[in-house]
Design an enzyme around this catalytic site. Structure first.
Site, short mmCIF file in Angstrom:
data_model
loop_
_atom_site.label_atom_id
_atom_site.label_comp_id
_atom_site.label_asym_id
_atom_site.label_seq_id
_atom_site.Cartn_x
_atom_site.Cartn_y
_atom_site.Cartn_z
N GLU A 183 0.81 -1.23 0.00
CA GLU A 183 0.00 0.00 0.00
C GLU A 183 0.84 1.28 0.00
O GLU A 183 0.68 2.14 0.87
CB GLU A 183 -0.96 -0.02 1.20
CG GLU A 183 -1.93 -1.19 1.14
CD GLU A 183 -2.85 -1.27 2.36
OE1 GLU A 183 -2.91 -0.32 3.15
OE2 GLU A 183 -3.50 -2.33 2.51
N ASN A 225 2.25 -5.25 -3.09
CA ASN A 225 0.86 -5.56 -2.76
C ASN A 225 0.05 -4.27 -2.57
O ASN A 225 0.55 -3.33 -1.95
CB ASN A 225 0.87 -6.36 -1.44
CG ASN A 225 -0.42 -7.08 -1.16
OD1 ASN A 225 -0.82 -7.95 -1.94
ND2 ASN A 225 -1.07 -6.75 -0.05
N HIS A 273 -10.20 -6.90 -1.85
CA HIS A 273 -11.26 -6.68 -0.86
C HIS A 273 -12.48 -6.18 -1.64
O HIS A 273 -12.58 -5.01 -1.98
CB HIS A 273 -10.82 -5.65 0.19
CG HIS A 273 -9.67 -6.14 1.02
ND1 HIS A 273 -9.79 -7.24 1.85
CD2 HIS A 273 -8.40 -5.72 1.13
CE1 HIS A 273 -8.63 -7.45 2.45
NE2 HIS A 273 -7.77 -6.56 2.02
N GLU A 305 -5.59 -10.98 -0.68
CA GLU A 305 -6.36 -10.74 0.56
C GLU A 305 -7.85 -10.82 0.22
O GLU A 305 -8.65 -9.99 0.66
CB GLU A 305 -6.05 -9.36 1.15
CG GLU A 305 -4.60 -9.14 1.48
CD GLU A 305 -4.34 -7.78 2.16
OE1 GLU A 305 -5.29 -7.17 2.69
OE2 GLU A 305 -3.18 -7.34 2.14
N ASP A 307 -11.60 -11.10 0.01
CA ASP A 307 -12.83 -11.24 0.79
C ASP A 307 -13.91 -10.44 0.07
O ASP A 307 -13.61 -9.60 -0.78
CB ASP A 307 -12.67 -10.83 2.26
CG ASP A 307 -12.12 -9.43 2.48
OD1 ASP A 307 -12.25 -8.59 1.58
OD2 ASP A 307 -11.56 -9.19 3.55
O1 9MR Z 1 -6.34 -8.52 8.86
C1 9MR Z 1 -5.42 -7.73 9.58
C2 9MR Z 1 -6.00 -7.37 10.91
O2 9MR Z 1 -6.25 -8.52 11.67
C3 9MR Z 1 -5.03 -6.45 11.61
O3 9MR Z 1 -5.60 -6.00 12.82
C4 9MR Z 1 -4.69 -5.27 10.74
C5 9MR Z 1 -3.67 -4.38 11.40
O4 9MR Z 1 -2.56 -5.12 11.79
O5 9MR Z 1 -4.20 -5.69 9.48
C6 9MR Z 1 -5.11 -6.48 8.78
O6 9MR Z 1 -4.62 -6.86 7.53
C7 9MR Z 1 -4.41 -5.86 6.54
C8 9MR Z 1 -3.39 -6.33 5.56
O7 9MR Z 1 -2.22 -6.67 6.20
C9 9MR Z 1 -3.12 -5.29 4.50
N1 9MR Z 1 -4.30 -4.91 3.79
C10 9MR Z 1 -5.36 -4.49 4.66
C11 9MR Z 1 -5.65 -5.55 5.73
C12 9MR Z 1 -6.77 -5.06 6.56
O8 9MR Z 1 -6.38 -3.88 7.19
#
Ligand code: 9MR
Length: 391
Positions: A183, A225, A273, A305, A307
């Site tokens: 990101e 990513n 997402h 990722e 969903d």
């Molecule tokens: O799914 C992850 C969540 O459990 C954590 O709390 C969060 C912060 O650490 O990160 C989430 O995963 C993220 C991913 O690493 C990057 N893309 C966005 C995801 C959702 O924020």
């Protein structure tokens, strides 16, 4: 008002009864009245053959999930279902900086090791996620710990290199795939002015991060990513330009005693997402053409990722939305199957009990139920959407 609530209740009840039909019918379709041959069961949590992993294997794709070891502590089905349905495990938080390096120079590998060890014990692919990430819209998560954010830029830059090197070396030979940078761009394709950008004030920090990762472990597949980059847009154009330049840049590494020049990047991760409500279905031809232009650069692609959140009332989606969700999962799987350079899918959680969409209801007000399994691990129509595409 009364009629409307009655309708909502009716659809919720129908949704619940369809979902509970999943116990009898593992694929979550119509209720089953008689079962001639009971399906082959895996363990105690209701998983039956074929699993998603079994269906994906002959198609040459891996299907994985984000995994957090702490979720399994008081919930044996979390672990059992993950190991049955998926052939790849990705650190959901274990390799984010606030988990792996909560203080400058202080490493904590417990969570990442737990996922790596579980994957190794069960002969699963192991993937590392989001080494360098600083979500400016979620600063309260402190993915970059405050003591690291407070460092002088040149020291922070060196910490970035050291952190990548340490994590890559620890999992060298074990991690197949590593998301090095996550990101880096905003929605219109400008570099985010985050704590890592602040060390070079341009995208040089991204090149430095990939170079450090490649030098530390020349065998892992290195990915950039991002989210909301699935279709053609200003954002995906900017990422395309970055990935092309990373691919055109090489670094000399030692492989089995031979010095070879390797490009800095191997793959592009599209988070995926998605939304699944009415009038929210993705434009699949747009996604296909966008993914194809990245593949044409010679890099692999993956939905990293995946969903699909849908409208919910008190956490429950309507039958119609669950079916639309099924279609989105089905189409995204199909995009990957149709793209030779797509290595597979990683779901960002597999049960509605344990998904970031469920965990952060304020971020997704009115949406939820984003994964293919219910919160008690029964297969939803979404599961069938993936399975149907894989068959
Ligand atoms: O799914 C992850 C969540 O459990 C954590 O709390 C969060 C912060 O650490 O990160 C989430 O995963 C993220 C991913 O690493 C990057 N893309 C966005 C995801 C959702 O924020």
């Amino acid at each position: 008002m009364l009629a409307r609530s009655a309708l909502v209740v009716a659809s919720v009840v129908t949704a619940l009864s369809i979902l509970s039909g999943c116990t009898a019918d593992p694929e979550g379709s119509s209720p089953v009245t008689a079962v001639a041959d009971p399906p082959e069961h895996h363990g105690q949590c209701g998983v039956t053959d074929p699993t998603l992993a079994q269906l994906a294997k002959p198609r040459g794709k891996t299907i994985g999930t984000a995994y957090r070891s702490t979720y399994a502590q008081n919930d044996p089905c979390y672990r059992e279902v993950a190991l049955a349905e998926f052939d790849s495990l990705t650190t959901e938080i274990g390799t984010m900086m606030n988990t792996v390096q909560p203080e400058p120079g202080v490493f904590d590998f417990r969570e990442a090791d737990a996922v790596a060890d579980l994957a190794a014990q069960h002969h699963k692919d192991f993937q590392i996620h989001s080494l360098i990430w600083d979500p400016l819209d979620q600063l309260q998560w402190e993915i970059v710990p405050s003591a690291i954010r407070a460092m002088a830029p040149d020291r922070r830059h060196q910490l970035m290199i050291d952190s990548i090197t340490t994590v890559m070396k620890r999992y060298a030979g074990r991690a197949s795939t590593v998301t090095v940078v996550n990101e880096a761009f905003d929605q219109v394709g400008h570099l985010q002015p985050n704590a890592w950008w602040d060390t070079t004030h341009n995208d040089e920090y991204i090149f430095d991060a990939f170079r450090a990762a490649r030098l530390a472990d020349p065998t892992a597949e290195l990915y950039y990513n991002d989210h909301s980059a699935e279709t053609n847009s200003d954002k995906s154009n900017a990422i395309y330009d970055l990935v092309k330049r990373l691919r055109d840049t090489t670094v000399e590494v030692d492989v089995n005693g031979q010095t070879v020049a390797r490009p800095l990047i191997d793959g592009m991760g599209f988070q995926g997402h998605m939304l699944g409500g009415a009038d929210q279905q993705p434009n699949i031809s747009d996604i296909e053409s966008n993914v194809q232009r990245f593949a044409a650069l010679g890099v692999d692609v993956r939905f990293t990722e995946l969903d699909v959140r849908v409208p919910v009332l008190n956490g429950v989606a309507t039958v119609a939305d669950l079916d639309r969700q099924r279609l989105v999962y089905n189409m995204m799987t199909q995009v990957c199957l149709n793209q030779p350079r797509c290595t597979g899918l990683t779901l960002w959680g597999f049960t509605d009990k344990r998904s970031w969409i469920t965990d952060y209801p304020d971020s997704f007000s009115g949406y939820g139920a984003a994964t293919p399994l219910t919160d008690d691990y029964r297969r939803k129509p979404a599961w069938k959407g993936i399975a149907d595409a894989l068959r």
